[in-house]
Enzyme design. Sequence first.
Site, PDB file in Angstrom:
ATOM      1  N   LYS A  87       0.553  -1.608   0.270  1.00 42.89           N
ATOM      2  CA  LYS A  87       0.306   0.239  -0.119  1.00 42.89           C
ATOM      3  C   LYS A  87       0.775   1.059  -0.396  1.00 42.89           C
ATOM      4  O   LYS A  87       0.147   2.382  -0.597  1.00 42.89           O
ATOM      5  CB  LYS A  87      -1.324  -0.126   0.956  1.00 42.89           C
ATOM      6  CG  LYS A  87      -2.030   1.184   1.514  1.00 42.89           C
ATOM      7  CD  LYS A  87      -2.495   1.085   2.507  1.00 42.89           C
ATOM      8  CE  LYS A  87      -1.833   1.830   4.294  1.00 42.89           C
ATOM      9  NZ  LYS A  87      -1.544   2.800   3.942  1.00 42.89           N
TER      10      LYS A  87
ATOM     11  N   ASP B  11      -4.872  12.684  11.962  1.00 42.88           N
ATOM     12  CA  ASP B  11      -5.858  12.289  11.906  1.00 42.88           C
ATOM     13  C   ASP B  11      -5.286  10.826  13.613  1.00 42.88           C
ATOM     14  O   ASP B  11      -5.224  11.343  14.136  1.00 42.88           O
ATOM     15  CB  ASP B  11      -5.377  10.945  11.136  1.00 42.88           C
ATOM     16  CG  ASP B  11      -4.051  10.627  10.598  1.00 42.88           C
ATOM     17  OD1 ASP B  11      -3.140  10.504  11.944  1.00 42.88           O
ATOM     18  OD2 ASP B  11      -3.700   9.558   9.902  1.00 42.88           O
TER      19      ASP B  11
ATOM     20  N   ASP C  62       4.320   0.798  11.725  1.00 37.34           N
ATOM     21  CA  ASP C  62       3.193   0.099  11.201  1.00 37.34           C
ATOM     22  C   ASP C  62       2.954  -1.262  11.713  1.00 37.34           C
ATOM     23  O   ASP C  62       2.098  -1.598  11.369  1.00 37.34           O
ATOM     24  CB  ASP C  62       3.332  -0.214  10.178  1.00 37.34           C
ATOM     25  CG  ASP C  62       3.539   1.352   9.029  1.00 37.34           C
ATOM     26  OD1 ASP C  62       3.085   2.547  10.522  1.00 37.34           O
ATOM     27  OD2 ASP C  62       3.533   1.609   7.650  1.00 37.34           O
TER      28      ASP C  62
HETATM   29  N1  EPU Z   1       6.379  15.193   9.774  1.00 43.24           N
HETATM   30  C1  EPU Z   1       6.518  16.115   9.593  1.00 43.24           C
HETATM   31  N2  EPU Z   1       6.911  16.843   8.471  1.00 43.24           N
HETATM   32  C2  EPU Z   1       6.488  16.735   8.044  1.00 43.24           C
HETATM   33  C3  EPU Z   1       6.613  15.333   7.527  1.00 43.24           C
HETATM   34  C4  EPU Z   1       6.353  14.414   8.600  1.00 43.24           C
HETATM   35  O1  EPU Z   1       7.143  17.240  10.595  1.00 43.24           O
HETATM   36  O2  EPU Z   1       6.769  17.534   7.085  1.00 43.24           O
HETATM   37  C5  EPU Z   1       6.415  13.917  11.390  1.00 43.24           C
HETATM   38  C6  EPU Z   1       5.449  13.359  10.472  1.00 43.24           C
HETATM   39  O3  EPU Z   1       3.988  13.587  11.626  1.00 43.24           O
HETATM   40  C7  EPU Z   1       5.621  11.838  11.884  1.00 43.24           C
HETATM   41  C8  EPU Z   1       7.286  11.066  10.528  1.00 43.24           C
HETATM   42  O4  EPU Z   1       7.458  12.532  10.646  1.00 43.24           O
HETATM   43  O5  EPU Z   1       6.044  12.100  12.754  1.00 43.24           O
HETATM   44  C9  EPU Z   1       6.866  10.627   9.905  1.00 43.24           C
HETATM   45  O6  EPU Z   1       6.222  11.236   9.452  1.00 43.24           O
HETATM   46  P1  EPU Z   1       6.344   9.797   7.064  1.00 43.24           P
HETATM   47  O7  EPU Z   1       6.860  11.598   6.294  1.00 43.24           O
HETATM   48  O8  EPU Z   1       7.375   9.722   7.872  1.00 43.24           O
HETATM   49  O9  EPU Z   1       5.387   8.942   7.519  1.00 43.24           O
HETATM   50  P2  EPU Z   1       4.364   9.650   6.139  1.00 43.24           P
HETATM   51  O10 EPU Z   1       5.483  10.036   4.941  1.00 43.24           O
HETATM   52  O11 EPU Z   1       3.512  10.517   6.250  1.00 43.24           O
HETATM   53  C10 EPU Z   1       4.640   6.566   5.716  1.00 43.24           C
HETATM   54  C11 EPU Z   1       3.156   5.630   5.615  1.00 43.24           C
HETATM   55  C12 EPU Z   1       2.721   5.350   7.366  1.00 43.24           C
HETATM   56  C13 EPU Z   1       4.244   5.036   7.947  1.00 43.24           C
HETATM   57  C14 EPU Z   1       4.796   6.373   7.851  1.00 43.24           C
HETATM   58  C15 EPU Z   1       6.991   5.635   8.394  1.00 43.24           C
HETATM   59  C16 EPU Z   1       2.618   5.789   3.460  1.00 43.24           C
HETATM   60  C17 EPU Z   1       1.162   6.386   2.741  1.00 43.24           C
HETATM   61  N3  EPU Z   1       2.103   6.390   5.250  1.00 43.24           N
HETATM   62  O12 EPU Z   1       3.689   8.130   6.105  1.00 43.24           O
HETATM   63  O13 EPU Z   1       2.490   4.873   7.350  1.00 43.24           O
HETATM   64  O14 EPU Z   1       4.149   4.687   9.390  1.00 43.24           O
HETATM   65  O15 EPU Z   1       5.516   6.316   6.555  1.00 43.24           O
HETATM   66  O16 EPU Z   1       7.014   4.523   8.298  1.00 43.24           O
HETATM   67  O17 EPU Z   1       3.199   6.074   2.763  1.00 43.24           O
HETATM   68  C18 EPU Z   1       0.083   2.893   8.129  1.00 43.24           C
HETATM   69  O18 EPU Z   1       0.349   1.986   6.894  1.00 43.24           O
HETATM   70  O19 EPU Z   1      -0.475   3.021   8.249  1.00 43.24           O
HETATM   71  C19 EPU Z   1       1.133   4.419   8.260  1.00 43.24           C
HETATM   72  C20 EPU Z   1       0.346   5.418   8.568  1.00 43.24           C
END
Ligand code: EPU
Length: 418
Positions: free
Chosen positions: A23, A117, A305
């Site tokens: 996903k 969320d 995750d």
């Molecule tokens: N963050 C910031 N600022 C930003 C970007 C991120 O503060 O500009 C913080 C977020 O708030 C969070 C942390 O950094 O606390 C990690 O965020 P990241 O950007 O790495 O995660 P994401 O891209 O939002 C993806 C997955 C998540 C998974 C995380 C970490 C997708 C759609 N989602 O999220 O998946 O937990 O990477 O591996 O790829 C799930 O599948 O259940 C899920 C939540």
Amino acid sequence: MVSVFRIEGGSPLRGAVAVPGAKNSVLKLMAATLLAPGTSELMNVPDIEDVAIMSELLRRLGCEVNHVGSTITIAVPHRPDHRADYDLVRRMRASICVLGPLLARCGAADVAVPGGDNIGSRGLDMHVDGLRKMGAHVKNEHGYLLAESEGLIGAQVFLDFPSVGATETILMAAVTAQGESIIENAAREPEIIDICMMLVGMGADISGIGSSTLIISGVNSLKPVSHRVVSDRIVAGTWAVAAVMTQGDLTISGVSPQYLALPLEKLQTAGALVESGGDTIRVRMNERAQCVDVVTLPYPGFPTDLQPQFIALNAIGQGAALVTENLFEARFRFVQELARLGADVRTDGHHALIRGREALSGAPVEATDIRAGAGLVLAGLVAQGSTTVYGVSHIDRGYAGFVETLQGLGAKIERVED
Ligand code: EPU
């Protein structure tokens, strides 16, 4: 009427299970197809709700999206629309991943701000700062990020944290920017490697793939691609934990065992017999697990995750364990639901102390996000008596045919309309 899962606990899971594409990769790969006019093809696509939402978003942008089995084709027009509306973004936060490719392709992107969320506040500052460094103008107005550029320029971007989403946004913006971009402290998740490989297949010039420094030399244009989505390590990890919790024996195929190295080592520490070879992992367990400590970190650290599934495992383990969550501040919310099944979990900030119980007892519980939902189902599979899991739409977003697969492995679970 809402769907719920009814589970009768106590059956060990046995048999073989195949894992589909990830996903957290496919959604970004679908967005990346926007970078080239023409028809791209993605294979090994999971049949999940989030893929349906992303398909709808791409259609609204003017693409033609067709699904045949686990393959989708996406025909991208010469002039895609550049607006991602709130009604879709609120249903799927990952919609933000069209921001980079739309800005690169159209010179503008209007994307609704996803907001927080159930797992945390989820900032976008690193996405926006990166695009600004590349010369984009980005403002937040009336609930939309409005980004504009007259031509992105390569830049050196240091990420405060190796954010998966920010790495992807900047990468997709950089591949056709003028000159060289360097992303320092880039995320190294297998899903990042997957998107890099697909972009290279489209004609992008990226080096340092799999490392924390990505160097991108902008090219004038990209071409459509045919690409197979990397397998879903979180789904595979969920099945592995299920085998251990239910004291069963599962052979999980279609996986990349190296991407699950740390979680599998934790399961061995818990007492499981784990064998892997090629694209298969076999996980067997014939005793009550030992509790195992877990600290979530960006890859190659332990994946957040899989944190709820490991808390569920510890809840019926021997001894006690400390689980530390470093990515999403609200991801422990689900332990209140696990406590309804009798789990002994105490949280303090980003630590959770779990004292293993010999047995859990079935009860109605509510899934608040995908992985919390998976953790609660696993707990229900070992709880005495019957468990009803509400909020299963979260699970459907990320696990294809979850109930049917579990039934095939011997679980007593059904989807009913409540
Ligand atoms: N963050 C910031 N600022 C930003 C970007 C991120 O503060 O500009 C913080 C977020 O708030 C969070 C942390 O950094 O606390 C990690 O965020 P990241 O950007 O790495 O995660 P994401 O891209 O939002 C993806 C997955 C998540 C998974 C995380 C970490 C997708 C759609 N989602 O999220 O998946 O937990 O990477 O591996 O790829 C799930 O599948 O259940 C899920 C939540």
